[in-house]
Design a protein around this motif. Structure first.
Motif, PDB file in Angstrom:
ATOM      1  N   ILE A  20      -5.302  -8.858  -1.048  1.00 48.97           N
ATOM      2  CA  ILE A  20      -6.545  -9.327  -1.667  1.00 48.97           C
ATOM      3  C   ILE A  20      -7.026  -8.293  -2.680  1.00 48.97           C
ATOM      4  N   VAL A  21      -7.014  -7.043  -2.284  1.00 51.58           N
ATOM      5  CA  VAL A  21      -7.418  -5.958  -3.188  1.00 51.58           C
ATOM      6  C   VAL A  21      -6.450  -5.876  -4.364  1.00 51.58           C
ATOM      7  N   GLU A  22      -5.168  -5.993  -4.069  1.00 50.63           N
ATOM      8  CA  GLU A  22      -4.163  -5.882  -5.123  1.00 50.63           C
ATOM      9  C   GLU A  22      -4.223  -7.045  -6.116  1.00 50.63           C
ATOM     10  N   LEU A  23      -4.627  -8.224  -5.660  1.00 51.16           N
ATOM     11  CA  LEU A  23      -4.804  -9.342  -6.593  1.00 51.16           C
ATOM     12  C   LEU A  23      -5.871  -9.017  -7.631  1.00 51.16           C
ATOM     13  N   LYS A  24      -6.973  -8.440  -7.180  1.00 49.29           N
ATOM     14  CA  LYS A  24      -8.045  -8.060  -8.108  1.00 49.29           C
ATOM     15  C   LYS A  24      -7.557  -6.978  -9.073  1.00 49.29           C
ATOM     16  N   GLU A  25      -6.808  -6.018  -8.537  1.00 54.12           N
ATOM     17  CA  GLU A  25      -6.279  -4.950  -9.384  1.00 54.12           C
ATOM     18  C   GLU A  25      -5.251  -5.499 -10.369  1.00 54.12           C
ATOM     19  N   GLN A  26      -4.441  -6.454  -9.928  1.00 52.52           N
ATOM     20  CA  GLN A  26      -3.440  -7.052 -10.814  1.00 52.52           C
ATOM     21  C   GLN A  26      -4.110  -7.780 -11.967  1.00 52.52           C
TER      22      GLN A  26
END
Length: 96
Positions: A72-78
Motif C-alpha cells: 500500500i505504501v509502495e503504491l503511493k511511492e510508485q
C-alpha cells in the motif's frame, strides 16, 4: 540442525522480490486506487497465519500478508516515481 530459519528467510526473500514488480504492474494498469485489495488481502493472510500450525507455512502466510500491507505504501511511492518520470506512465490512462 534446524533449517526452518533458512527456509523462512528464503521464502521471505522470494515473496518480497515478487511484490516489487506486482506494485509496478498494479500502479501502471490500475493506479494506486487498488490499495483496498492489498489491505484486505494483507489482513486475510495475516489472520490465516495465526491458524496454521506448521511454522514454515505460517511464516510464509504472515510474510505475504505484511508484504501486501507494505505494498500500500509502495503504491503511493510508485505514483510519485511515475510523476517524477522515473517510471513510464500508462498512455491509455486518462489524465486528470
Amino acid at each position: 540442525m534446524l533449517w526452518s530459519g533458512v527456509i523462512i528467510g528464503a521464502i521471505s526473500f522470494l515473496i518480497i522480490g515478487i511484490f516489487h514488480p506486482v506494485v509496478i504492474y498494479c500502479e501502471y494498469y490500475f493506479t494506486d486506487r487498488v490499495w483496498p485489495i492489498f489491505l484486505t488481502g494483507g489482513l486475510i493472510f495475516c489472520v490465516l497465519s495465526l491458524f496454521v500450525h506448521q511454522i514454515i507455512l505460517s511464516a510464509a502466510l504472515a510474510v505475504i500478508g505484511f508484504a501486501m500491507l507494505w505494498s500500500i505504501v509502495e503504491l503511493k511511492e510508485q505514483t510519485k516515481r511515475v510523476r517524477k518520470g522515473w517510471f513510464p506512465e500508462n498512455p491509455n490512462r486518462a489524465k486528470k
